[in-house]
Design a protein around this motif. Sequence first.
Motif, PDB file in Angstrom:
ATOM      1  N   LYS A  33       0.834  -1.210   0.000  1.00 20.87           N
ATOM      2  CA  LYS A  33       0.000   0.000   0.000  1.00 20.87           C
ATOM      3  C   LYS A  33       0.865   1.256   0.000  1.00 20.87           C
ATOM      4  CE  LYS A  33      -3.942  -2.257   2.166  1.00 20.87           C
ATOM      5  NZ  LYS A  33      -4.624  -2.521   3.446  1.00 20.87           N
ATOM      6  N   TRP A  34       1.959   1.246   0.743  1.00 19.65           N
ATOM      7  CA  TRP A  34       2.873   2.392   0.732  1.00 19.65           C
ATOM      8  C   TRP A  34       3.401   2.602  -0.685  1.00 19.65           C
ATOM      9  CZ3 TRP A  34       7.860   2.649  -0.919  1.00 19.65           C
ATOM     10  CH2 TRP A  34       8.508   3.880  -0.720  1.00 19.65           C
ATOM     11  N   TRP A  35       3.843   1.525  -1.323  1.00 20.47           N
ATOM     12  CA  TRP A  35       4.397   1.591  -2.673  1.00 20.47           C
ATOM     13  C   TRP A  35       3.372   2.149  -3.659  1.00 20.47           C
ATOM     14  CZ3 TRP A  35       3.468  -1.837  -7.009  1.00 20.47           C
ATOM     15  CH2 TRP A  35       4.355  -1.659  -8.066  1.00 20.47           C
ATOM     16  N   ILE A  36       2.134   1.667  -3.571  1.00 24.08           N
ATOM     17  CA  ILE A  36       1.077   2.152  -4.467  1.00 24.08           C
ATOM     18  C   ILE A  36       0.827   3.638  -4.234  1.00 24.08           C
ATOM     19  CG2 ILE A  36      -1.437   2.058  -4.842  1.00 24.08           C
ATOM     20  CD1 ILE A  36       0.084  -0.038  -6.444  1.00 24.08           C
ATOM     21  N   LEU A  37       0.671   4.039  -2.974  1.00 26.68           N
ATOM     22  CA  LEU A  37       0.328   5.430  -2.661  1.00 26.68           C
ATOM     23  C   LEU A  37       1.476   6.402  -2.923  1.00 26.68           C
ATOM     24  CD1 LEU A  37      -1.665   4.954   0.659  1.00 26.68           C
ATOM     25  CD2 LEU A  37      -2.588   5.592  -1.590  1.00 26.68           C
ATOM     26  N   GLU A  38       2.691   6.027  -2.576  1.00 31.35           N
ATOM     27  CA  GLU A  38       3.812   6.959  -2.631  1.00 31.35           C
ATOM     28  C   GLU A  38       4.615   6.914  -3.928  1.00 31.35           C
ATOM     29  OE1 GLU A  38       4.305   9.296  -0.386  1.00 31.35           O
ATOM     30  OE2 GLU A  38       2.591   8.550   0.745  1.00 31.35           O
ATOM     31  N   VAL A  39       4.572   5.794  -4.641  1.00 30.23           N
ATOM     32  CA  VAL A  39       5.413   5.655  -5.827  1.00 30.23           C
ATOM     33  C   VAL A  39       4.576   5.495  -7.096  1.00 30.23           C
ATOM     34  CG1 VAL A  39       7.215   4.251  -6.932  1.00 30.23           C
ATOM     35  CG2 VAL A  39       7.276   4.639  -4.449  1.00 30.23           C
ATOM     36  N   VAL A  40       3.730   4.499  -7.115  1.00 29.08           N
ATOM     37  CA  VAL A  40       3.041   4.113  -8.348  1.00 29.08           C
ATOM     38  C   VAL A  40       1.926   5.091  -8.733  1.00 29.08           C
ATOM     39  CG1 VAL A  40       1.674   2.294  -9.459  1.00 29.08           C
ATOM     40  CG2 VAL A  40       3.606   1.696  -7.988  1.00 29.08           C
ATOM     41  N   MET A  41       1.094   5.469  -7.798  1.00 28.68           N
ATOM     42  CA  MET A  41      -0.082   6.284  -8.115  1.00 28.68           C
ATOM     43  C   MET A  41       0.175   7.769  -7.911  1.00 28.68           C
ATOM     44  SD  MET A  41      -2.433   4.505  -9.366  1.00 28.68           S
ATOM     45  CE  MET A  41      -2.475   2.775  -9.754  1.00 28.68           C
ATOM     46  N   GLN A  42       1.291   8.237  -8.445  1.00 22.44           N
ATOM     47  CA  GLN A  42       1.615   9.664  -8.438  1.00 22.44           C
ATOM     48  C   GLN A  42       1.749  10.119  -9.887  1.00 22.44           C
ATOM     49  OE1 GLN A  42       1.584  11.590  -5.794  1.00 22.44           O
ATOM     50  NE2 GLN A  42       1.180   9.858  -4.459  1.00 22.44           N
ATOM     51  N   PRO A  43       0.729  10.554 -10.566  1.00 24.55           N
ATOM     52  CA  PRO A  43      -0.651  10.784 -10.117  1.00 24.55           C
ATOM     53  C   PRO A  43      -1.472   9.494 -10.209  1.00 24.55           C
ATOM     54  CG  PRO A  43      -0.438  11.444 -12.400  1.00 24.55           C
ATOM     55  CD  PRO A  43       0.936  10.978 -11.957  1.00 24.55           C
ATOM     56  N   PRO A  44      -2.640   9.480  -9.519  1.00 23.93           N
ATOM     57  CA  PRO A  44      -3.525   8.305  -9.607  1.00 23.93           C
ATOM     58  C   PRO A  44      -3.961   8.058 -11.047  1.00 23.93           C
ATOM     59  CG  PRO A  44      -4.173   9.710  -7.792  1.00 23.93           C
ATOM     60  CD  PRO A  44      -3.142  10.470  -8.579  1.00 23.93           C
ATOM     61  N   ARG A  45      -3.938   6.803 -11.442  1.00 22.64           N
ATOM     62  CA  ARG A  45      -4.314   6.425 -12.798  1.00 22.64           C
ATOM     63  C   ARG A  45      -4.562   4.932 -12.857  1.00 22.64           C
ATOM     64  NH1 ARG A  45       0.921   6.939 -11.906  1.00 22.64           N
ATOM     65  NH2 ARG A  45       2.462   5.594 -12.877  1.00 22.64           N
ATOM     66  N   VAL A  46      -4.978   4.438 -13.991  1.00 24.44           N
ATOM     67  CA  VAL A  46      -5.121   3.001 -14.225  1.00 24.44           C
ATOM     68  C   VAL A  46      -3.890   2.552 -14.999  1.00 24.44           C
ATOM     69  CG1 VAL A  46      -6.466   1.208 -15.372  1.00 24.44           C
ATOM     70  CG2 VAL A  46      -7.637   3.122 -14.243  1.00 24.44           C
ATOM     71  N   ILE A  47      -3.198   1.538 -14.476  1.00 20.88           N
ATOM     72  CA  ILE A  47      -2.013   1.008 -15.129  1.00 20.88           C
ATOM     73  C   ILE A  47      -2.329  -0.411 -15.594  1.00 20.88           C
ATOM     74  CG2 ILE A  47       0.404   0.349 -14.859  1.00 20.88           C
ATOM     75  CD1 ILE A  47       0.535   2.479 -12.597  1.00 20.88           C
ATOM     76  N   GLU A  48      -2.367  -0.597 -16.900  1.00 21.34           N
ATOM     77  CA  GLU A  48      -2.642  -1.926 -17.446  1.00 21.34           C
ATOM     78  C   GLU A  48      -1.366  -2.756 -17.356  1.00 21.34           C
ATOM     79  OE1 GLU A  48      -3.972  -4.070 -21.593  1.00 21.34           O
ATOM     80  OE2 GLU A  48      -4.648  -2.016 -21.222  1.00 21.34           O
ATOM     81  N   VAL A  49      -1.430  -3.840 -16.584  1.00 21.26           N
ATOM     82  CA  VAL A  49      -0.281  -4.726 -16.411  1.00 21.26           C
ATOM     83  C   VAL A  49      -0.363  -5.882 -17.405  1.00 21.26           C
ATOM     84  CG1 VAL A  49       0.949  -6.214 -14.773  1.00 21.26           C
ATOM     85  CG2 VAL A  49      -0.098  -4.078 -13.980  1.00 21.26           C
ATOM     86  N   THR A  50      -1.536  -6.487 -17.498  1.00 19.94           N
ATOM     87  CA  THR A  50      -1.799  -7.544 -18.486  1.00 19.94           C
ATOM     88  C   THR A  50      -3.193  -7.294 -19.058  1.00 19.94           C
ATOM     89  OG1 THR A  50      -2.893  -9.116 -16.994  1.00 19.94           O
ATOM     90  CG2 THR A  50      -0.481  -9.207 -17.076  1.00 19.94           C
ATOM     91  N   SER A  51      -3.618  -8.165 -19.946  1.00 24.31           N
ATOM     92  CA  SER A  51      -4.954  -8.006 -20.535  1.00 24.31           C
ATOM     93  C   SER A  51      -6.062  -8.294 -19.528  1.00 24.31           C
ATOM     94  CB  SER A  51      -5.102  -8.930 -21.748  1.00 24.31           C
ATOM     95  OG  SER A  51      -4.963 -10.282 -21.336  1.00 24.31           O
ATOM     96  N   PHE A  52      -5.722  -8.835 -18.362  1.00 21.27           N
ATOM     97  CA  PHE A  52      -6.739  -9.163 -17.360  1.00 21.27           C
ATOM     98  C   PHE A  52      -6.433  -8.582 -15.978  1.00 21.27           C
ATOM     99  CE2 PHE A  52      -3.578 -12.515 -17.466  1.00 21.27           C
ATOM    100  CZ  PHE A  52      -3.259 -12.670 -16.124  1.00 21.27           C
ATOM    101  N   PHE A  53      -5.384  -7.746 -15.863  1.00 24.35           N
ATOM    102  CA  PHE A  53      -4.978  -7.233 -14.558  1.00 24.35           C
ATOM    103  C   PHE A  53      -4.469  -5.802 -14.670  1.00 24.35           C
ATOM    104  CE2 PHE A  53      -1.468  -6.716 -11.439  1.00 24.35           C
ATOM    105  CZ  PHE A  53      -2.242  -6.698 -10.287  1.00 24.35           C
ATOM    106  N   ASN A  54      -5.027  -4.923 -13.837  1.00 22.57           N
ATOM    107  CA  ASN A  54      -4.616  -3.514 -13.768  1.00 22.57           C
ATOM    108  C   ASN A  54      -4.229  -3.163 -12.342  1.00 22.57           C
ATOM    109  OD1 ASN A  54      -5.520  -3.202 -16.435  1.00 22.57           O
ATOM    110  ND2 ASN A  54      -7.515  -2.460 -15.775  1.00 22.57           N
ATOM    111  N   LEU A  55      -3.441  -2.104 -12.211  1.00 21.19           N
ATOM    112  CA  LEU A  55      -3.235  -1.448 -10.927  1.00 21.19           C
ATOM    113  C   LEU A  55      -4.078  -0.183 -10.955  1.00 21.19           C
ATOM    114  CD1 LEU A  55       0.624  -1.778 -10.437  1.00 21.19           C
ATOM    115  CD2 LEU A  55      -1.181  -3.110  -9.328  1.00 21.19           C
TER     116      LEU A  55
END
Length: 168
Positions: A33-55
């Motif tokens: 959760k720290w990684w998502i809030l502080e690193v990945v979702m800066q800014p908040p968005r949808v990140i497509e990882v695979t055709s069936f999984f997003n962050l």
Amino acid sequence: MIEAGTAGSLPRPRIAMGLAAALVCILLDQASKWWILEVVMQPPRVIEVTSFFNLVLAWNRGVSFSLFYSHHDAMPWVLSALALGIVAYLLNWLRRAERAWTALALGLVIGGALGNVIDRVRFQAVVDFLDVHAAGWHWPAFNVADAGICVGVAMLVLDGLFVRPEKS
């Protein structure tokens, strides 16, 4: 005097295993959760990882699948108190667990519940970020704590369905 391993002794290795599983679940949950809030979702968005999984970044103000969703100021405290009551019950069950499988399952549920309580206390909502989808249908976003709870509950169900109690 009761000897170790007899009916009256506490299965301490099982307790330690369950508590270790709970701690690992909490640490993985809070670190992700720290990684998502502080690193990945800066800014908040949808990140497509695979055709069936997003962050994604979702704030769950209810419980599983956003049941009891509410913006009422007291709701995080009510849900946290309920979760802590359940954790107390599960800790008592863990204290009596005779099998490693059961202790591990209970530890995962306890750790998941406490991981989400930490979020409710810190943010008044639970951080969800794992989005699984197929054919336009999205499973509700979830997190590592939710996965721990689901896996632990599935293990307990399997244990109840397929493990036969030993005959005395």
